[in-house]
Structure formats: structure tokens, C-alpha cells
Design a protein around this motif. Structure first.
Motif, short mmCIF file in Angstrom:
data_model
loop_
_atom_site.label_atom_id
_atom_site.label_comp_id
_atom_site.label_asym_id
_atom_site.label_seq_id
_atom_site.Cartn_x
_atom_site.Cartn_y
_atom_site.Cartn_z
N GLY A 176 -8.56 -22.60 1.46
CA GLY A 176 -9.15 -21.76 0.42
C GLY A 176 -9.23 -20.31 0.85
O GLY A 176 -8.95 -19.40 0.06
N ALA A 206 -5.73 -18.84 0.78
CA ALA A 206 -5.31 -18.60 -0.60
C ALA A 206 -6.04 -17.40 -1.19
O ALA A 206 -5.45 -16.61 -1.93
CB ALA A 206 -5.55 -19.84 -1.44
N LEU A 207 -7.32 -17.25 -0.85
CA LEU A 207 -8.07 -16.11 -1.36
C LEU A 207 -7.54 -14.80 -0.79
O LEU A 207 -7.42 -13.81 -1.50
CB LEU A 207 -9.56 -16.27 -1.01
N THR A 212 -4.33 -14.01 -2.50
CA THR A 212 -4.62 -13.51 -3.84
C THR A 212 -5.02 -12.04 -3.79
O THR A 212 -4.55 -11.23 -4.60
CB THR A 212 -5.76 -14.33 -4.48
N TRP A 248 -12.79 -20.23 -13.58
CA TRP A 248 -13.81 -20.09 -12.54
C TRP A 248 -15.19 -19.94 -13.13
O TRP A 248 -16.19 -20.35 -12.52
CB TRP A 248 -13.48 -18.99 -11.54
N VAL A 306 -14.48 -20.78 -6.09
CA VAL A 306 -13.32 -20.16 -5.44
C VAL A 306 -12.11 -21.09 -5.52
O VAL A 306 -10.99 -20.65 -5.81
CB VAL A 306 -13.64 -19.80 -3.97
N GLU A 307 -12.33 -22.37 -5.30
CA GLU A 307 -11.23 -23.33 -5.37
C GLU A 307 -10.66 -23.40 -6.78
O GLU A 307 -9.43 -23.47 -6.96
CB GLU A 307 -11.70 -24.72 -4.91
N TYR A 354 -10.69 -21.00 -8.98
CA TYR A 354 -9.98 -19.74 -9.20
C TYR A 354 -8.61 -19.75 -8.53
O TYR A 354 -7.60 -19.40 -9.16
CB TYR A 354 -10.82 -18.57 -8.66
N VAL A 355 -8.56 -20.16 -7.28
CA VAL A 355 -7.30 -20.17 -6.54
C VAL A 355 -6.32 -21.17 -7.17
O VAL A 355 -5.13 -20.87 -7.33
CB VAL A 355 -7.54 -20.48 -5.05
N SER A 356 -6.82 -22.33 -7.57
CA SER A 356 -5.94 -23.31 -8.22
C SER A 356 -5.39 -22.78 -9.53
O SER A 356 -4.22 -22.99 -9.85
CB SER A 356 -6.70 -24.61 -8.49
N MET A 401 -4.91 -19.64 -10.24
CA MET A 401 -3.91 -18.61 -9.91
C MET A 401 -2.57 -19.26 -9.55
O MET A 401 -1.51 -18.79 -9.98
CB MET A 401 -4.39 -17.75 -8.74
#
Length: 195
Positions: free
Chosen positions: A5, A8-9, A12, A47, A151-152, A154-156, A158
Motif C-alpha cells: 500500500g 502504491a501510494l 500514485t 475512497w 488508502v487501499e 483509493y489505490v485499487s 487508481m
């Protein structure tokens, strides 16, 4: 999972900074087409839903939501259980320590620890502090788990809606030698080629 995570953040954030720099080179004005606007709205919705109800953002993204949602709620259950257990022990040790300090190291009548001396009083004071610290740490961990859920999501989202992850990604592994002090370390070099 936390490490993935965070990576990935950071990717991003880097991609966003690169996009902003490219937009500034075009004259400062950012022109978005309707598809990009719809994509950004979907990402925001994901998110925000996950903050509203943990797991709802993962459900909105689809994919492995049926695996992620039980893990999310399992983390909340474990965190709440750990807070409760540490708080119960903190209160028990606090009552015992208060009684022993008030009555000059005397043991209470209904105690499981009948020894009455200054060492036992100090042990209960130390135990009280230990369980209080652990309770507070578990509260912070549970709040962090809540934030990690968003956060997870959001990243997924994206990865799903914004970035194109196709089969052009390649990984090349080769042997490598690196000088370290007066010796040579042997290892592997991993090179990832992105489109």
C-alpha cells in the motif's frame, strides 16, 4: 500488505506530480475531457465510501472485494478486542496498585497475589502502565487500520480506473556483483520495464 500500500501510494504521488509538471509545461491550464472527469469522480467516490463504511469502497471497486472485506472487519474485531482486553487488565492492575499504595503495600483481601511488599506494589504499578500503553497503542492501531482501509480502496481504484496495467510489463533478473568495503557481494539484479 502495508508495504504494498505504501509503495502504491508513493507511485500514485509520483505519477500525480509528473502529470502536474506536464500540465504546467503546456501553459498552466489543465483541460480535462469528460472521461477523465468521470474517472476522477469514480475514484473520489470509492475512497469516500470506504471512509463512510469500511469495505464499501472495496465493494465498489469489485475484484477481490469478497476477500478484502472480511480481512478489514477481522482487523477491526481484533483491534477492538485488544483494546478491551488491555483496558480490563489496566483497570484490575490500577485498583490493586491504588489499594497497595494507600495501605502501605498491604494486599487486598480477595487478591490472587497475596504477597505484601514494596516489590509487588511496584510490579502492579509497572503492570498498570504496561497495559495502559498497550491499550493506547491498540486504539491508534485500530484508527490506522481504518485509514489504511481508505488508502487501499483509493489505490485499487487508481489501478482499476486510471492506470493501464497490461502485459507490456517485463521483469528481467540477472546476476550481479557489488563491491562492499574490501569484498564483493554476489546477488541478483531485478529490472522492471514499464510501458
Amino acid at each position: 500488505m502495508l508495504f504494498v500500500g505504501l509503495i502504491a501510494l508513493s507511485v500514485t504521488a509520483y505519477a500525480f506530480a509528473q502529470q502536474q509538471a506536464a500540465d504546467e509545461l503546456k501553459g498552466g491550464a489543465i483541460f480535462k475531457d469528460s472521461m477523465r472527469t468521470a474517472t476522477e469522480l469514480q475514484i473520489k467516490k470509492t475512497w469516500k465510501r470506504s471512509l463512510l463504511l469500511p469495505g464499501l469502497g472495496q465493494y465498489t471497486n469489485g475484484g477481490l472485494w469478497w476477500l478484502k472485506v472480511p480481512v478489514i472487519y477481522g482487523g477491526f474485531i481484533a483491534g477492538i478486542w485488544a483494546v478491551d482486553w488491555n483496558h480490563d487488565n489496566y483497570r484490575a492492575y490500577l485498583e490493586e496498585a491504588q489499594y497497595r499504595v494507600k495501605y502501605h503495600d498491604a494486599a487486598p483481601l480477595n487478591t490472587n497475589y497475596p504477597r505484601a511488599n514494596a516489590q509487588m506494589t511496584q510490579a502492579f504499578i509497572n503492570g498498570k502502565d504496561y497495559y495502559r500503553r498497550n491499550r493506547d497503542l491498540m486504539i491508534l492501531t485500530t484508527v490506522g487500520w481504518y485509514a489504511l482501509n481508505a488508502v487501499e480502496a483509493y489505490v485499487s481504484s487508481m489501478f482499476k480506473y486510471r492506470w493501464n496495467v497490461d502485459n507490456d510489463v517485463s521483469v528481467r533478473v540477472s546476476p550481479a556483483a557489488q563491491p562492499v568495503w574490501n569484498e564483493t557481494a554476489i546477488g541478483l539484479r531485478v529490472a522492471v520495464t514499464l510501458p
